[in-house]
Design a protein around this motif. Structure first.
Motif, PDB file in Angstrom:
ATOM      1  N   LEU A  18      12.976  -0.498  -6.295  1.00 46.81           N
ATOM      2  CA  LEU A  18      13.300  -1.298  -7.465  1.00 46.81           C
ATOM      3  C   LEU A  18      14.697  -1.884  -7.299  1.00 46.81           C
ATOM      4  O   LEU A  18      15.665  -1.141  -7.206  1.00 46.81           O
ATOM      5  CB  LEU A  18      13.249  -0.441  -8.726  1.00 46.81           C
ATOM      6  N   ASP A  19      14.768  -3.204  -7.240  1.00 44.19           N
ATOM      7  CA  ASP A  19      16.074  -3.839  -7.060  1.00 44.19           C
ATOM      8  C   ASP A  19      16.534  -4.429  -8.391  1.00 44.19           C
ATOM      9  O   ASP A  19      15.987  -5.412  -8.859  1.00 44.19           O
ATOM     10  CB  ASP A  19      15.972  -4.941  -5.992  1.00 44.19           C
ATOM     11  N   GLU A  20      17.490  -3.802  -9.006  1.00 39.98           N
ATOM     12  CA  GLU A  20      18.025  -4.231 -10.317  1.00 39.98           C
ATOM     13  C   GLU A  20      16.901  -4.546 -11.299  1.00 39.98           C
ATOM     14  O   GLU A  20      16.876  -5.628 -11.888  1.00 39.98           O
ATOM     15  CB  GLU A  20      18.910  -5.477 -10.141  1.00 39.98           C
ATOM     16  N   PRO A  21      15.937  -3.623 -11.491  1.00 41.29           N
ATOM     17  CA  PRO A  21      14.752  -3.974 -12.282  1.00 41.29           C
ATOM     18  C   PRO A  21      15.040  -4.216 -13.754  1.00 41.29           C
ATOM     19  O   PRO A  21      14.226  -4.812 -14.438  1.00 41.29           O
ATOM     20  CB  PRO A  21      13.842  -2.765 -12.112  1.00 41.29           C
ATOM     21  N   THR A  22      16.168  -3.750 -14.261  1.00 41.83           N
ATOM     22  CA  THR A  22      16.399  -3.939 -15.697  1.00 41.83           C
ATOM     23  C   THR A  22      17.582  -4.852 -15.976  1.00 41.83           C
ATOM     24  O   THR A  22      17.891  -5.126 -17.126  1.00 41.83           O
ATOM     25  CB  THR A  22      16.648  -2.595 -16.411  1.00 41.83           C
TER      26      THR A  22
ATOM     27  N   ARG B 140       0.820  -1.214   0.000  1.00 43.93           N
ATOM     28  CA  ARG B 140       0.000   0.000   0.000  1.00 43.93           C
ATOM     29  C   ARG B 140       0.851   1.259   0.000  1.00 43.93           C
ATOM     30  O   ARG B 140       0.644   2.172  -0.771  1.00 43.93           O
ATOM     31  CB  ARG B 140      -0.888   0.023   1.234  1.00 43.93           C
ATOM     32  N   LYS B 141       1.784   1.305   0.942  1.00 42.40           N
ATOM     33  CA  LYS B 141       2.581   2.526   1.091  1.00 42.40           C
ATOM     34  C   LYS B 141       3.948   2.370   0.429  1.00 42.40           C
ATOM     35  O   LYS B 141       4.477   3.295  -0.148  1.00 42.40           O
ATOM     36  CB  LYS B 141       2.776   2.833   2.589  1.00 42.40           C
ATOM     37  N   ILE B 142       4.532   1.179   0.604  1.00 41.49           N
ATOM     38  CA  ILE B 142       5.832   0.915  -0.014  1.00 41.49           C
ATOM     39  C   ILE B 142       5.669  -0.325  -0.886  1.00 41.49           C
ATOM     40  O   ILE B 142       5.255  -1.364  -0.398  1.00 41.49           O
ATOM     41  CB  ILE B 142       6.922   0.607   1.042  1.00 41.49           C
ATOM     42  N   ALA B 143       5.988  -0.203  -2.159  1.00 45.08           N
ATOM     43  CA  ALA B 143       5.885  -1.376  -3.029  1.00 45.08           C
ATOM     44  C   ALA B 143       7.251  -1.696  -3.591  1.00 45.08           C
ATOM     45  O   ALA B 143       8.120  -0.835  -3.673  1.00 45.08           O
ATOM     46  CB  ALA B 143       4.906  -1.112  -4.162  1.00 45.08           C
ATOM     47  N   MET B 144       7.420  -2.957  -3.952  1.00 45.78           N
ATOM     48  CA  MET B 144       8.735  -3.374  -4.416  1.00 45.78           C
ATOM     49  C   MET B 144       8.621  -4.043  -5.775  1.00 45.78           C
ATOM     50  O   MET B 144       7.694  -4.807  -6.032  1.00 45.78           O
ATOM     51  CB  MET B 144       9.293  -4.361  -3.393  1.00 45.78           C
ATOM     52  N   ILE B 145       9.574  -3.762  -6.639  1.00 44.45           N
ATOM     53  CA  ILE B 145       9.645  -4.450  -7.923  1.00 44.45           C
ATOM     54  C   ILE B 145      10.944  -5.243  -7.945  1.00 44.45           C
ATOM     55  O   ILE B 145      12.017  -4.680  -7.817  1.00 44.45           O
ATOM     56  CB  ILE B 145       9.603  -3.454  -9.087  1.00 44.45           C
ATOM     57  N   PRO B 146      10.807  -6.553  -8.056  1.00 45.07           N
ATOM     58  CA  PRO B 146      12.007  -7.386  -7.948  1.00 45.07           C
ATOM     59  C   PRO B 146      12.786  -7.432  -9.254  1.00 45.07           C
ATOM     60  O   PRO B 146      12.318  -6.979 -10.286  1.00 45.07           O
ATOM     61  CB  PRO B 146      11.431  -8.763  -7.643  1.00 45.07           C
ATOM     62  N   GLN B 147      13.980  -8.006  -9.177  1.00 48.03           N
ATOM     63  CA  GLN B 147      14.838  -8.078 -10.353  1.00 48.03           C
ATOM     64  C   GLN B 147      14.209  -8.892 -11.467  1.00 48.03           C
ATOM     65  O   GLN B 147      14.148  -8.478 -12.599  1.00 48.03           O
ATOM     66  CB  GLN B 147      16.177  -8.702  -9.972  1.00 48.03           C
ATOM     67  N   ASN B 148      13.721 -10.065 -11.096  1.00 49.20           N
ATOM     68  CA  ASN B 148      13.198 -10.927 -12.140  1.00 49.20           C
ATOM     69  C   ASN B 148      11.686 -11.030 -12.052  1.00 49.20           C
ATOM     70  O   ASN B 148      11.144 -11.874 -11.364  1.00 49.20           O
ATOM     71  CB  ASN B 148      13.832 -12.306 -12.008  1.00 49.20           C
ATOM     72  N   ALA B 149      11.002 -10.127 -12.765  1.00 53.49           N
ATOM     73  CA  ALA B 149       9.551 -10.083 -12.672  1.00 53.49           C
ATOM     74  C   ALA B 149       8.931 -11.392 -13.132  1.00 53.49           C
ATOM     75  O   ALA B 149       7.923 -11.833 -12.616  1.00 53.49           O
ATOM     76  CB  ALA B 149       9.009  -8.932 -13.492  1.00 53.49           C
ATOM     77  N   GLY B 150       9.559 -12.024 -14.117  1.00 61.68           N
ATOM     78  CA  GLY B 150       9.035 -13.283 -14.645  1.00 61.68           C
ATOM     79  C   GLY B 150       8.856 -14.302 -13.542  1.00 61.68           C
ATOM     80  O   GLY B 150       7.887 -15.056 -13.525  1.00 61.68           O
ATOM     81  N   GLN B 151       9.797 -14.298 -12.595  1.00 57.72           N
ATOM     82  CA  GLN B 151       9.694 -15.267 -11.517  1.00 57.72           C
ATOM     83  C   GLN B 151       8.749 -14.819 -10.412  1.00 57.72           C
ATOM     84  O   GLN B 151       8.240 -15.638  -9.655  1.00 57.72           O
ATOM     85  CB  GLN B 151      11.080 -15.545 -10.935  1.00 57.72           C
ATOM     86  N   ALA B 152       8.523 -13.518 -10.329  1.00 65.49           N
ATOM     87  CA  ALA B 152       7.664 -13.021  -9.264  1.00 65.49           C
ATOM     88  C   ALA B 152       6.185 -13.148  -9.623  1.00 65.49           C
ATOM     89  O   ALA B 152       5.333 -13.188  -8.750  1.00 65.49           O
ATOM     90  CB  ALA B 152       8.009 -11.568  -8.943  1.00 65.49           C
ATOM     91  N   LEU B 153       5.875 -13.220 -10.917  1.00 65.75           N
ATOM     92  CA  LEU B 153       4.482 -13.387 -11.310  1.00 65.75           C
ATOM     93  C   LEU B 153       4.094 -14.856 -11.199  1.00 65.75           C
ATOM     94  O   LEU B 153       4.902 -15.733 -11.465  1.00 65.75           O
ATOM     95  CB  LEU B 153       4.292 -12.923 -12.765  1.00 65.75           C
ATOM     96  N   THR B 154       2.852 -15.111 -10.804  1.00 63.54           N
ATOM     97  CA  THR B 154       2.410 -16.501 -10.701  1.00 63.54           C
ATOM     98  C   THR B 154       2.156 -17.045 -12.106  1.00 63.54           C
ATOM     99  O   THR B 154       1.363 -16.463 -12.853  1.00 63.54           O
ATOM    100  CB  THR B 154       1.101 -16.580  -9.891  1.00 63.54           C
ATOM    101  N   PRO B 155       2.808 -18.121 -12.473  1.00 61.71           N
ATOM    102  CA  PRO B 155       2.761 -18.557 -13.877  1.00 61.71           C
ATOM    103  C   PRO B 155       1.381 -18.964 -14.381  1.00 61.71           C
ATOM    104  O   PRO B 155       1.069 -18.771 -15.543  1.00 61.71           O
ATOM    105  CB  PRO B 155       3.728 -19.745 -13.917  1.00 61.71           C
ATOM    106  N   ASN B 156       0.527 -19.539 -13.517  1.00 61.57           N
ATOM    107  CA  ASN B 156      -0.729 -20.070 -14.047  1.00 61.57           C
ATOM    108  C   ASN B 156      -1.917 -19.131 -13.863  1.00 61.57           C
ATOM    109  O   ASN B 156      -3.052 -19.529 -13.977  1.00 61.57           O
ATOM    110  CB  ASN B 156      -1.014 -21.437 -13.428  1.00 61.57           C
ATOM    111  N   LEU B 157      -1.652 -17.877 -13.526  1.00 64.28           N
ATOM    112  CA  LEU B 157      -2.745 -16.921 -13.394  1.00 64.28           C
ATOM    113  C   LEU B 157      -2.608 -15.815 -14.420  1.00 64.28           C
ATOM    114  O   LEU B 157      -1.499 -15.354 -14.704  1.00 64.28           O
ATOM    115  CB  LEU B 157      -2.733 -16.296 -11.986  1.00 64.28           C
ATOM    116  N   LYS B 158      -3.754 -15.406 -14.957  1.00 62.34           N
ATOM    117  CA  LYS B 158      -3.730 -14.365 -15.977  1.00 62.34           C
ATOM    118  C   LYS B 158      -3.256 -13.044 -15.380  1.00 62.34           C
ATOM    119  O   LYS B 158      -3.485 -12.758 -14.203  1.00 62.34           O
ATOM    120  CB  LYS B 158      -5.118 -14.204 -16.582  1.00 62.34           C
ATOM    121  N   ILE B 159      -2.627 -12.250 -16.243  1.00 64.02           N
ATOM    122  CA  ILE B 159      -2.092 -10.950 -15.836  1.00 64.02           C
ATOM    123  C   ILE B 159      -3.161 -10.105 -15.147  1.00 64.02           C
ATOM    124  O   ILE B 159      -2.945  -9.551 -14.070  1.00 64.02           O
ATOM    125  CB  ILE B 159      -1.589 -10.187 -17.081  1.00 64.02           C
TER     126      ILE B 159
END
Ligand SMILES: Nc1ncnc2c1ncn2[C@@H]1O[C@H](COP(=O)(O)OP(=O)(O)O)[C@@H](O)[C@H]1O
Ligand code: SF4
Ligand code: SF4
Ligand SMILES: [Mg+2]
Lengths: 297, 675
Positions: B180-184, B92-111
């Motif tokens: 954002l930790d090494e987002p690119t 809510r107040k602090i959000a984080m974007i990890p280095q490897n978004a592909g791994q952070a997204l749940t593979p079997n759920l739609k975007i």
């Protein structure tokens, strides 16, 4: 200068390394307990023939079902044999059979697994299917068939147990090999032109050894349970060999009035299984191997 | 605007060593994050930057614990909060974007579902409002066709698109602070430039404060208002981005900036000696002492404090920073390398080489034929001269590694020939090559963690080629190993070390030594510096150059990094989707005319300079497969002239800069439009 993390991890020879692993294993209470139990059983198994107070097969109608006393610490069984003698010798039987059984399991499971991981493709598919097919046979039925055909001598039991408990090791060895051969150091060795044997020996085995050993240790405790179940069912070693499964089976009906004849082998069996399990766990942790617990097959 | 939203005060974080000592990996860190500000935290691996970033959201990695200090978010200490309270803040107040978004997204759920989930968790919107919000968010992160995007699964998106989805999810709760930790890192150069552009836009548009953690000063320079430089767990320099990049007054930052290869500079970047000390190894004095060329005896015994320099609005931790004021001109220098005296003897020729990964059909297998009309790599013609460094450059998937593997005999060619010395054809099967040819061509890999057997000591690693090719043993073997180690500037005592006991740079030196052990004619280098820290990268590049000058080795140097390629190579070949686009002397790469793809790549290079912004000319789409016919770059080409690009393979043309370019646009026209 203060020692930094790198120099803390100095070069060690093999013996020192083994000692280091033992030390790490013993640094946690569970590992220490496991090691202590196993050590206790092993020492007891080694010295049991020399310290056994009675002849394990001496039947004596005069001493049937005696309660524990100064002469017979754990009492006697329905044939008048000393339960203490038979318990410590039973540990020797269990450890010998399962130790060599595990060794065989490690050997064939490890080698076949490494082979499958290496060749991949069709051969791997076929072999793994066959292994899977074997996995799906209730092993106790298969053992039944084997012992009824070949008898229940340890020369039959050890390889048979080794065979059935090697299946899981094939999977682990194959997976570990599969992971390793994708690594660049293997590609590098291949590109240099090393022979396949040299690559297996120098590059692959040192990197899959730990995972296979840990799996073997785990299987050992399961094999112990399996072996005792066999004896309990009457397909294991044959009387009058001192054996925990047999002892429990023989004394089963007498539980209500001669509980002593069954408690000692039960305590022996369960403590050894727990001990090996704890030790294998600590071993895995000390080697840094992440092993999700699987049910015995 | 100047409201402080998060304030870190004297934060130290550490762990207990095996010997029970407390070892700190973050020491006395203090900094403030203001509202609407983007702060870049830069440092080498192990400098503590991720630990700091995680602590900023009240998270301490397992095994670590705070030793002292506080992380005040809106004047409440995150480190003292219960996990309940933290849950309310995170997302809510602090959000984080990890280095490897592909791994952070749940593979079997739609975007769409995953974004909805985030909205439900972090906002009080109802279903219809949320649906509206989802397409709004997808629009905001500039994903193509947001309507259909919501119904896709993560694996159907490219790495850059996944990263955008992660940004959308992070924005769902309207956070005040975005971490954002090494987002690119790990994205292709062109994609990276696009994602950074998006982040800059979002920071402006939403007024969200951002913490951008990276090892890459080029990326940091593009987004940050303020930069914090970490070294060995401490802040060594902190100030406005422009000041840090243009007038770095800490010797580490100064050296770091000098060690980054730049497109505008020929020659090799200056390297810094040594590597970052391990946590717990510094007991007194300045942590940079070992590597610092301004160090004095005073620095050895005393640790400098962070000192505020008013004129530069900068905090610096160095006793001798005054010596660096007004030294900025020296930032733009490099080491000139001896260009090879091209005797023009060709050692290796790739003739019409095509390589396919397609599975062979059964009958073709019998006839030993590979039937693939559209192979991964096609029509590669390169003549490599003795003693030159030829670079293959292109984004990931362009077939660089594939070509190297087939030169090494690890991958069969489909068509064409690889000729070695006097036009002798090398078998494309490793097993058929004679031992001397195997010796003559050696490989060095990207990641030394993977290319060195973790169970072998350095001695064992180096003895393998020596035993195999020269049958050495005993004293002679040992002497050769020590010689090799000396060549790569490592001491004899490294022999008994295992790879895990070495730093990244040292490991790569061992890998270099192993390649040279074979006394090879050609070394194939596959992204050999990509896994290394910048300061270490420069040292490895210099080492490679030195060895080559001494021994006359030929390099085939594969990289995705145009600036690195510019620094080390004599000639460069640009690849797209396994087809050559351009080839020519590398000092001319950035002189026009360039192939449209080279132009795109050059435009996307991130330089550690706030005045050089990347030019985004092409879409950052990722193509799965090369096109069946026509120009390989047709799918993304910003200069595409029409149907001819889709149907006909473009011809080679030679430009006035000596580069051969494969494009349908007339080369003079291309030159004119690019001036
Ligand atoms: N083992 C493989 N099997 C099938 N396709 C592969 C394999 N390795 C690489 N590829 C494909 O070949 C293309 C080129 O890959 P690669 O040579 O690794 O490119 P680069 O080194 O330039 O990143 C990519 O599309 C990749 O997906
Ligand atoms: S304090 Fe001394 S050693 Fe440290 S960075 Fe400054 S000059 Fe170098
Ligand atoms: S041939 Fe056409 S598509 Fe290819 S680079 Fe030239 S203009 Fe672009
Ligand atoms: Mg590659």
């Amino acid at each position: 200068m203060e020692s930094n993390l790198i120099t803390e991890d100095k070069q060690k020879n093999k013996l020192e390394k083994a000692f280091e692993i033992l030390k790490t294993m013993a640094s946690k209470p569970s590992g220490l307990i496991g090691l202590a139990i196993v050590l206790f059983h092993v020492v007891l198994a080694l010295i049991s023939p020399y310290i056994a107070p009675y002849d394990y097969k001496a039947i004596s109608p005069n001493t049937m079902l005696l309660a524990p006393s100064a002469e017979h610490w754990f009492g006697t069984d329905s044939l008048g044999r000393d339960v203490f003698t038979r318990t410590i010798l039973g540990g020797r039987t269990a450890l010998t059979v399962t130790f060599f059984g595990s060794l065989i399991a490690l050997l064939w499971g490890g080698l076949l697994g490494i082979f499958c991981g290496l060749v991949g493709g069709k051969i791997d598919d076929v072999v793994m299917r066959v292994v899977d097919a074997f996995l799906s046979i209730p092993w106790i039925l298969a053992m039944l068939l084997i012992v009824s055909l070949l008898g229940t001598s340890t020369e039959v039991l050890i390889p048979a147990l080794g065979f059935f408990y090697g299946k899981g090791i094939v999977r682990v060895a194959r997976a570990a090999t599969h992971d390793v051969i994708a690594k660049d150091f293997i590609v590098s060795a291949r590109a240099r032109g090393h022979s396949n044997m040299s690559i297996i020996w120098n590059e692959i085995i040192p990197n899959v050894r730990d995972a296979i050993l840990v799996e073997g240790a785990m299987r050992w405790s399961w094999m112990l349970l399996g072996f005792s179940s066999l004896s309990f069912l009457g397909f294991g070693v044959s009387p009058p060999t001192p054996d925990w499964g047999l002892m429990i089976s023989n004394a089963r009906g007498l539980m209500s009035f001669a509980y002593w004849s069954v408690i000692a082998p039960i305590v022996g069996l369960s403590s050894l299984i727990i001990g090996i399990n704890l030790t294998a766990d600590a071993f895995a942790k000390a080697l840094g191997i992440d092993r999700s617990t699987k049910a015995p097959v | 605007m100047n409201k402080i939203i998060e304030s870190i005060k004297n934060l130290s974080i550490g762990f207990n060593s095996q010997k029970g000592k407390k070892i700190s990996i973050l020491r006395n860190v203090s900094t403030n994050i203001k509202k609407g500000e983007t702060v870049g935290i830069v440092g080498e691996s192990g400098s503590g930057k991720s630990t700091l970033a995680l602590a900023m959201m009240g998270y301490i990695k397992q095994g670590l614990f705070p030793l002292k200090g506080e992380c005040l978010f809106k004047s409440e200490d995150l480190l003292k909060m219960s996990s309940r309270q933290l849950e309310k803040i995170r997302g809510r107040k602090i959000a984080m974007i990890p280095q490897n978004a592909g791994q952070a997204l749940t593979p079997n759920l739609k975007i769409g579902y995953q974004i909805d989930e985030a909205l439900r968790l972090h906002t009080d919107l109802n279903k219809t409002e949320r649906d509206k919000k989802i397409s709004e968010l997808l629009n905001k992160v500039r994903l193509p066709s947001p309507e259909t995007m919501a119904f896709r699964y993560p694996h159907e998106l490219s790495g850059g698109q996944q990263q955008r989805v992660a940004v959308a999810m992070a924005l769902a709760g309207k956070p005040d602070l975005l971490l954002l930790d090494e987002p690119t890192t790990g994205l292709d150069v062109t994609t990276q430039a696009h994602v950074l552009e998006l982040l800059r836009f979002i920071a402006k548009d939403t007024g969200t404060s951002m913490i951008y953690v990276s090892h890459d000063l080029g990326a940091i320079a593009q987004v940050s208002d303020r930069i914090v430089v970490m070294y060995a767990g401490e802040i060594v320099l902190e100030g406005p981005a422009r000041k840090i990049l243009k007038e770095p007054i800490h010797p580490y930052t100064y050296g770091l900036l000098k060690s980054i290869p730049k497109l505008s500079l020929a020659g090799l970047p200056a390297s810094m000696p040594g590597s970052q000390p391990q946590p717990g190894s510094i007991s007194e004095g300045c942590s940079f002492y070992d590597r610092c060329n301004l160090a004095t005896d005073h620095c050895k015994k005393n640790s400098p404090d962070l000192e505020y320099i008013k004129e530069l609005d900068t905090n610096v931790r160095c006793f001798n920073h005054k010596e660096l004021i007004n030294q900025n001109n020296n930032l733009q220098t490099s080491i000139t390398k001896k260009s090879n005296n091209s005797e023009a003897i060709e050692v290796l020729k790739l003739k019409d080489v095509s390589i396919s990964y397609a599975k062979q059909k059964f009958f073709d297998q019998l006839l030993n034929k590979i039937s693939d009309q559209n192979p991964t790599v096609k029509d590669i013609n390169i003549d490599i001269k003795k003693g030159e460094t030829i670079a293959l450059v292109g984004e990931s998937g362009s077939g660089k590694s594939t070509i190297l593997k087939s030169i090494a005999g690890l991958l069969k060619t489909k068509d064409g020939q690889i000729k070695f010395e006097n036009d002798r054809i090398l078998s494309s099967d490793l097993k058929m090559r004679n031992p001397n040819d195997l010796r003559a061509i050696q490989l060095i890999f990207q990641n030394p963690d993977e290319s060195l057997n973790p169970n072998h000591t350095v001695e064992q690693i180096l003895s393998q080629p020596l035993k195999l090719y020269f049958n050495l043993s005993g004293e002679e073997l040992k002497k050769n190993i020590i010689d090799l180690l000396k060549k790569v500037r490592l001491g004899e005592f490294y022999m008994s070390r295992y790879p895990r006991q070495l730093s990244g740079g040292e490991k790569q030196r061992v890998a270099v030594a192993r390649a040279f052990a074979a006394k090879p004619d050609i070394i194939l280098c596959d992204e050999v510096t990509s896994a290394l820290d910048v300061s270490v990268q420069a040292a490895v590049l210099n080492l490679l150059q030195q060895l080559k000058e001494d021994l006359g080795t030929t390099y085939v140097f594969v990289s995705h990094d145009l600036a690195v390629v510019r620094a080390i190579s004599d000639r460069v070949a640009v690849l797209y989707q396994g087809r050559l686009c351009e080839i020519g002397p590398s000092q001319n790469v950035y002189k026009f005319p360039s192939h449209p793809y080279t132009e795109v790549l050059l435009g996307a290079v991130l330089e550690p300079d706030p005045d050089i912004k990347p030019k985004l000319v092409a879409e950052d789409i990722v193509e799965e497969k090369p096109p069946e016919k026509g120009c390989s770059f047709q799918g993304r080409c910003p200069r595409k002239i029409g149907d001819i690009c889709n149907t006909e393979v473009p011809p080679w043309q030679i430009g006035e800069n000596g580069n051969a370019i494969r494009c349908h646009i007339n080369i003079d026209e291309l030159a004119n439009s690019q001036q």
